[in-house]
Design a protein around this motif. Structure first.
Motif, mmCIF file in Angstrom:
data_model
loop_
_atom_site.group_PDB
_atom_site.id
_atom_site.type_symbol
_atom_site.label_atom_id
_atom_site.label_comp_id
_atom_site.label_asym_id
_atom_site.label_seq_id
_atom_site.Cartn_x
_atom_site.Cartn_y
_atom_site.Cartn_z
ATOM 1 N N UNK A 1 28.891 64.229 53.253
ATOM 2 C CA UNK A 1 30.432 64.280 52.898
ATOM 3 C C UNK A 1 30.708 65.467 52.080
ATOM 4 N N UNK A 2 30.105 66.403 51.654
ATOM 5 C CA UNK A 2 30.448 67.755 50.968
ATOM 6 C C UNK A 2 30.991 68.488 51.999
ATOM 7 N N UNK A 3 30.019 68.569 53.043
ATOM 8 C CA UNK A 3 30.326 69.543 54.328
ATOM 9 C C UNK A 3 31.730 68.954 55.031
ATOM 10 N N UNK A 4 31.612 67.677 55.181
ATOM 11 C CA UNK A 4 32.996 67.345 56.081
ATOM 12 C C UNK A 4 34.033 67.119 55.071
ATOM 13 N N UNK A 5 34.135 67.002 54.049
ATOM 14 C CA UNK A 5 35.308 67.200 53.139
ATOM 15 C C UNK A 5 35.617 68.586 53.022
ATOM 16 N N UNK A 6 34.926 69.496 52.941
ATOM 17 C CA UNK A 6 35.008 71.008 52.780
ATOM 18 C C UNK A 6 35.737 71.446 54.022
ATOM 19 N N UNK A 7 35.283 70.842 55.201
ATOM 20 C CA UNK A 7 35.641 71.432 56.588
ATOM 21 C C UNK A 7 37.217 70.764 56.827
ATOM 22 N N UNK A 8 37.381 69.375 56.200
ATOM 23 C CA UNK A 8 38.731 68.957 56.338
ATOM 24 C C UNK A 8 39.777 69.686 55.605
ATOM 25 N N UNK A 9 39.222 69.994 54.284
ATOM 26 C CA UNK A 9 40.447 70.651 53.311
ATOM 27 C C UNK A 9 40.761 72.120 53.835
ATOM 28 N N UNK A 10 39.638 72.646 54.423
ATOM 29 C CA UNK A 10 39.939 74.020 55.030
ATOM 30 C C UNK A 10 40.835 74.045 56.230
ATOM 31 N N UNK A 11 40.401 72.962 57.122
ATOM 32 C CA UNK A 11 41.519 72.673 58.274
ATOM 33 C C UNK A 11 42.902 72.635 57.876
ATOM 34 N N UNK A 12 43.041 71.804 56.983
ATOM 35 C CA UNK A 12 44.493 71.331 56.488
ATOM 36 C C UNK A 12 45.037 72.428 56.057
ATOM 37 N N UNK A 13 44.472 73.105 55.255
ATOM 38 C CA UNK A 13 44.961 74.338 54.738
ATOM 39 C C UNK A 13 45.516 75.257 55.793
ATOM 40 N N UNK A 14 44.345 75.619 56.803
ATOM 41 C CA UNK A 14 44.775 76.623 57.609
ATOM 42 C C UNK A 14 45.918 76.175 58.613
ATOM 43 N N UNK A 15 46.106 74.767 58.888
ATOM 44 C CA UNK A 15 47.151 74.254 59.666
ATOM 45 C C UNK A 15 48.476 74.263 58.670
ATOM 46 N N UNK A 16 48.384 74.080 57.620
ATOM 47 C CA UNK A 16 49.516 74.207 56.658
ATOM 48 C C UNK A 16 50.003 75.545 56.592
ATOM 49 N N UNK A 17 49.073 76.758 56.424
ATOM 50 C CA UNK A 17 49.412 78.070 56.429
ATOM 51 C C UNK A 17 50.175 78.364 57.585
ATOM 52 N N UNK A 18 49.706 77.842 58.971
ATOM 53 C CA UNK A 18 50.407 78.354 59.971
ATOM 54 C C UNK A 18 51.700 77.690 60.166
#
Length: 66
Positions: free
Chosen positions: A46-63
């Motif tokens: 879960x820590x790896x999956x959660x961190x990946x999802x948060x990073x991806x969401x923030x990258x998409x949000x930034x774009x």
């Protein structure tokens, strides 16, 4: 109140990498953790999956902003 499963180092790393305030990353991490852990029987990754999802969401949000 902070979720006990939050890894401060991961949250700070994501905040630094994405130029997003730590408080916002922490909130997203906690919400994503709650979503992913609901009913989960195996939480080892879960820590790896959660961190990946948060990073991806923030990258998409930034774009979307640019």
């Amino acid at each position: 109140m902070k979720t006990p499963n939050v890894d401060d180092a991961i949250v700070k790393s994501i905040a630094s990498d994405t130029n997003v305030p730590v408080e916002m990353v922490l909130r997203m991490y906690e919400e994503t953790w709650a979503e992913y852990s609901d009913g989960a029987r195996i939480v080892d990754y879960l820590p790896v999956l959660v961190a990946r999802r948060v990073r991806d969401n923030l990258r998409h949000w930034g774009q979307e902003i640019h």
